[in-house]
Design an enzyme around this catalytic site. Structure first.
Site, mmCIF file in Angstrom:
data_model
loop_
_atom_site.group_PDB
_atom_site.id
_atom_site.type_symbol
_atom_site.label_atom_id
_atom_site.label_comp_id
_atom_site.label_asym_id
_atom_site.label_seq_id
_atom_site.Cartn_x
_atom_site.Cartn_y
_atom_site.Cartn_z
ATOM 1 N N VAL A 61 1.664 3.331 1.036
ATOM 2 C CA VAL A 61 0.994 4.600 1.320
ATOM 3 C C VAL A 61 1.753 5.241 2.483
ATOM 4 C CG1 VAL A 61 -1.142 5.713 2.068
ATOM 5 C CG2 VAL A 61 -1.241 3.726 0.536
ATOM 6 N N GLY A 69 -8.348 5.099 2.760
ATOM 7 C CA GLY A 69 -8.850 4.482 1.537
ATOM 8 C C GLY A 69 -7.896 4.525 0.362
ATOM 9 N N GLY A 71 -4.810 3.026 -0.059
ATOM 10 C CA GLY A 71 -4.308 1.692 -0.396
ATOM 11 C C GLY A 71 -5.379 0.842 -1.040
ATOM 12 N N ASN A 98 3.338 -8.938 9.075
ATOM 13 C CA ASN A 98 2.511 -7.771 8.812
ATOM 14 C C ASN A 98 1.024 -8.135 8.880
ATOM 15 O OD1 ASN A 98 1.456 -5.325 8.042
ATOM 16 N ND2 ASN A 98 2.889 -5.041 6.337
ATOM 17 N N TYR A 105 -5.789 -7.263 3.167
ATOM 18 C CA TYR A 105 -5.909 -8.007 1.913
ATOM 19 C C TYR A 105 -7.032 -9.044 1.989
ATOM 20 C CZ TYR A 105 -1.276 -6.031 0.903
ATOM 21 O OH TYR A 105 -0.221 -5.185 0.683
#
Length: 133
Positions: A61, A69, A71, A98, A105
């Site tokens: 993104v 929102g 991603g 990261n 996630y």
């Protein structure tokens, strides 16, 4: 942080994503008429489960559109595709540095597979391996 590794041309991407026999698929996210993100994915196969899976190669993104929102919506859309296609798994990799992506996630239910290590052969090493007898 990885643009220096990107060598794909627009033509190569078009061939792999949009030509007959495409090997991968992509979802694009738009804000009005502007493309602001994408999710690139393809099928893989699990010998453990005896079923196909879906592998997310890239989720991106644009910086100015993050934390809105986009991603999350792309990831959910690909998960839905995996579920609709009867995939046993939906998986991807994240760079160990990261932390923001890993946290993102994990909040969505993903878990790290710390017992597996990625192995890769590219360039001259790939050609040398292919030439072995």
């Amino acid at each position: 942080h990885l643009t220096h590794l990107c060598t794909a041309t627009e033509g190569e991407l078009a061939q792999e994503l949009f030509a007959p026999g495409a090997t991968a698929e992509v979802l694009l996210a738009f804000d009005a008429d502007e493309a602001v993100g994408y999710a690139l994915y393809f099928h893989n196969f699990s010998t453990f489960l005896g079923r196909k899976g879906l592998y997310l190669e890239a989720l991106y993104v644009r910086t100015a559109h993050r934390h809105r929102g986009c991603g999350r919506a792309l990831l959910i859309a690909v998960a839905r595709i995996a579920a609709e296609r009867g995939c046993a798994r939906f998986e991807w990799m994240a760079l160990d540095w990261n932390a923001a992506a890993i946290g993102f996630y994990e909040k969505l239910g993903a878990r790290q597979m710390s017992e597996w290590r990625l192995m890769r052969v590219t360039g001259d090493a790939l050609r040398a391996l292919a030439d072995m007898r």
